[in-house]
Each structure stands twice: as structure tokens, then as C-alpha cells.
Design a protein around this motif. Structure first.
Motif, PDB file in Angstrom:
ATOM      1  N   VAL A 103       0.843  -1.204   0.000  1.00  0.00           N
ATOM      2  CA  VAL A 103       0.000   0.000   0.000  1.00  0.00           C
ATOM      3  C   VAL A 103       0.876   1.252   0.000  1.00  0.00           C
ATOM      4  N   THR A 104       1.947   1.227   0.793  1.00  0.00           N
ATOM      5  CA  THR A 104       2.867   2.372   0.825  1.00  0.00           C
ATOM      6  C   THR A 104       3.467   2.590  -0.568  1.00  0.00           C
ATOM      7  N   TYR A 137       1.901   6.328  -7.108  1.00  0.00           N
ATOM      8  CA  TYR A 137       0.808   7.162  -7.622  1.00  0.00           C
ATOM      9  C   TYR A 137       1.153   8.647  -7.520  1.00  0.00           C
ATOM     10  N   GLU A 138       1.742   9.005  -6.373  1.00  0.00           N
ATOM     11  CA  GLU A 138       2.027  10.429  -6.159  1.00  0.00           C
ATOM     12  C   GLU A 138       3.270  10.912  -6.900  1.00  0.00           C
ATOM     13  N   THR A 155       2.237   1.681  -3.447  1.00  0.00           N
ATOM     14  CA  THR A 155       1.187   2.137  -4.365  1.00  0.00           C
ATOM     15  C   THR A 155       0.977   3.650  -4.225  1.00  0.00           C
ATOM     16  N   ASN A 156       0.886   4.105  -2.978  1.00  0.00           N
ATOM     17  CA  ASN A 156       0.698   5.545  -2.765  1.00  0.00           C
ATOM     18  C   ASN A 156       1.888   6.340  -3.283  1.00  0.00           C
ATOM     19  N   TYR A 157       3.083   5.818  -3.012  1.00  0.00           N
ATOM     20  CA  TYR A 157       4.291   6.526  -3.447  1.00  0.00           C
ATOM     21  C   TYR A 157       4.342   6.625  -4.974  1.00  0.00           C
TER      22      TYR A 157
END
Ligand code: G1P
Length: 273
Positions: free
Chosen positions: A260-261, A267-268, A263-265
Motif C-alpha cells: 500500500v505504501t 501514484y504520487e 502504491t501511494n508513493y
């Protein structure tokens, strides 16, 4: 010159069940790209164009991913959707892809030994695609440069907190240059009190081909599996193994939290729709 890179991808991905019941964990998407493609792109960036997969049952989707999908190509040819295929087309045009199967899950060391058929007697890279690495210069590129200088096996390491240490292979060694250690101890998943340091091996290796001979004689170790870490320890005793504190960031995509970390990284910071 190193041109080959091995991807052991036979693992079950139990931590991601039920998602991984009929789909390889390496195909889980981090945003819009399967995890394994990040690793392959890193290998290609380092000039390792011969990509070898050690697969197992239920992993056919990986082979399909790196092959042409004629129906798809036909369907979207000339449409504005073609841009979505750009990254995988580039990967396919740069790399060649070979596969062999690991029949029994006997550990990472056994998976690498199975890869002998694809590698032969050459130095090669290894990527554990669960570890997604983000760096200005790819971690494998950094390591290939180092290999050209030292000509021995190299493991990537990073410092980890004490309560994490038992999840990793851990090295002990002497710092010979900034961030480069000559390894004299290696333990697979030690208790924190037995760990030789806080430097944990992450899933990037350059291995010299004598590792195969050593692996053939390496008995099962931790968890009754043939451990690459044990074979590398023998190599360190016979000659030289280096540990390299790489520049960049690593995400543990083998765990849900790390995934999840990541994925967020991505994406951003990296996603480019
Ligand atoms: C493997 C290796 C371990 C290494 C880790 C890195 O363990 O055996 O030495 O530290 O990968 O991700 P696994 O996580 O597959 O149990």
C-alpha cells in the motif's frame, strides 16, 4: 559484461490471498503496472537484457505478460489507447525472456540453482520482485558498476530497525569504502540478539557463477530451505562477497502494508497517466 538477470517467481504469495489464489503475486499491480515489470525495467536499465524467470505452477500470466497479445494489439491498433501499451512494448523490444520451472519449493537457494539452465557460467543479476526499489539511478545499475570494479558477488543492503531484523538475511563485515562492506558473516533471519549488524539484505544481488557449485553442496538451513544467504557465506569464506548500501528507497511489496505504501508513493511520484 553481465547480460543476464534471474527472477525467482515461484513463491505462493500467501499473504495476499485470496487475490493470489489464481493470479501470481508478481502480477499484482502497483498502480497500473504489475510488480514484476518494475523489476524487469530496473534490470533492463542496468543493461541486463536476458531475463530468466524461475517459475512454478500457476504462473503462466507472467510469461503472457512479456509476450505479444495479438488480439489486444489488433483491437487497439491506431486508437488513442495505444499509449497504454507503451511501457510494456518497450520492455518487450529491449529484453529477451526465458522460463524454467522450480518443481518443489525448497527455498531461494534452490530456485537460483534451478536457474543454472538459463544462466550457465556467467555472472548474473538477481531480482526479488517483492522488493520494489525506487532510485535516481536504478539499484541494479549501481551494483553492476560496482561489479565491474570488484568482480565478486554483491548483495544490496539497507539498515533496518531491530524489530525487523529477523525478516531478513543479515550481514556482518568490514567497511572498505563509503557504503561498501567486505562481508565476513551472513545469517538468514537471525534473532535480533544474534544479528551481526543492522544491515539487512534486500532483493538485489549480483552473483558470480561459482555460486551454483556452492549451492549444490549447501544443505537446507533456516526453515529447512536451501538458503542463498548460506551459500553466499561460503563464497565469502572462499573469496569475496561485498555488501552495498544502495542509494534509493525500497518498498516491501511482499507485505500488504509495504504494498500500500508503494502504491501511494508510485501514484504520487511516478505515475504518468
Ligand atoms: C529473502 C532472502 C533474505 C532477504 C530477503 C529480502 O527472504 O532469503 O535473505 O533478506 O529475501 O527481501 P524472503 O523475504 O524471500 O523470505
Amino acid at each position: 559484461m553481465i547480460t543476464k538477470c534471474l527472477f525467482p517467481v515461484a513463491g505462493y504469495g500467501t499473504r495476499f490471498l485470496p487475490a493470489t489464489k489464481s493470479m501470481p503475486k508478481e502480477m499484482l499491480p502497483v498502480v497500473n503496472k504489475p510488480l514484476v515489470q518494475y523489476g524487469v525495467e530496473e534490470a533492463l536499465e542496468a543493461g541486463l537484457k536476458d531475463i530468466g524467470f524461475v517459475t512454478g505452477r500457476g504462473k503462466r500470466a507472467i510469461a503472457d505478460h512479456f509476450d505479444v497479445s495479438y488480439e489486444l494489439e489488433h483491437q487497439i491498433a491506431g486508437s488513442d489507447k495505444e499509449k497504454y501499451l507503451e511501457s510494456i512494448r518497450e520492455v518487450m523490444s529491449k529484453g529477451s525472456f526465458s522460463f524454467t520451472r522450480q518443481r518443489d519449493m525448497r527455498g531461494l537457494g534452490d530456485a537460483i540453482l534451478n536457474g543454472y539452465r538459463l544462466i550457465g557460467d556467467e555472472a548474473f543479476g538477481v531480482v526479488l520482485s517483492d522488493d520494489l526499489c525506487v532510485a535516481e539511478e536504478g539499484v541494479l545499475s549501481q551494483m553492476v558498476k560496482l561489479y565491474k570494479q570488484f568482480r565478486c558477488s554483491i548483495v544490496a543492503v539497507q539498515e533496518v530497525p531491530e524489530d525487523q531484523i529477523s525478516k531478513f538475511g543479515v550481514i556482518g563485515g568490514e567497511q572498505i569504502k563509503d557504503g561498501i562492506y567486505q562481508v565476513n558473516e551472513m545469517v538468514e533471519k537471525p534473532n535480533p540478539e544474534d544479528a551481526p549488524s543492522n544491515l539487512a539484505i534486500i532483493g538485489r544481488y549480483i552473483l558470480t557463477p561459482d555460486i551454483f557449485e556452492i549451492l549444490r553442496d549447501t544443505p537446507p538451513g533456516k526453515n529447512n530451505e536451501v538458503q542463498l544467504t548460506d551459500a553466499l557465506m561460503t563464497q565469502a569464506q572462499n573469496g569475496c562477497v561485498l555488501a552495498y548500501k544502495f542509494k534509493g528507497r525500497r518498498f516491501d511489496c511482499g507485505s500488504v502494508e509495504g504494498f500500500v505504501t508503494a502504491t501511494n508513493y508510485v501514484y504520487e511520484n511516478l505515475y504518468n497517466p
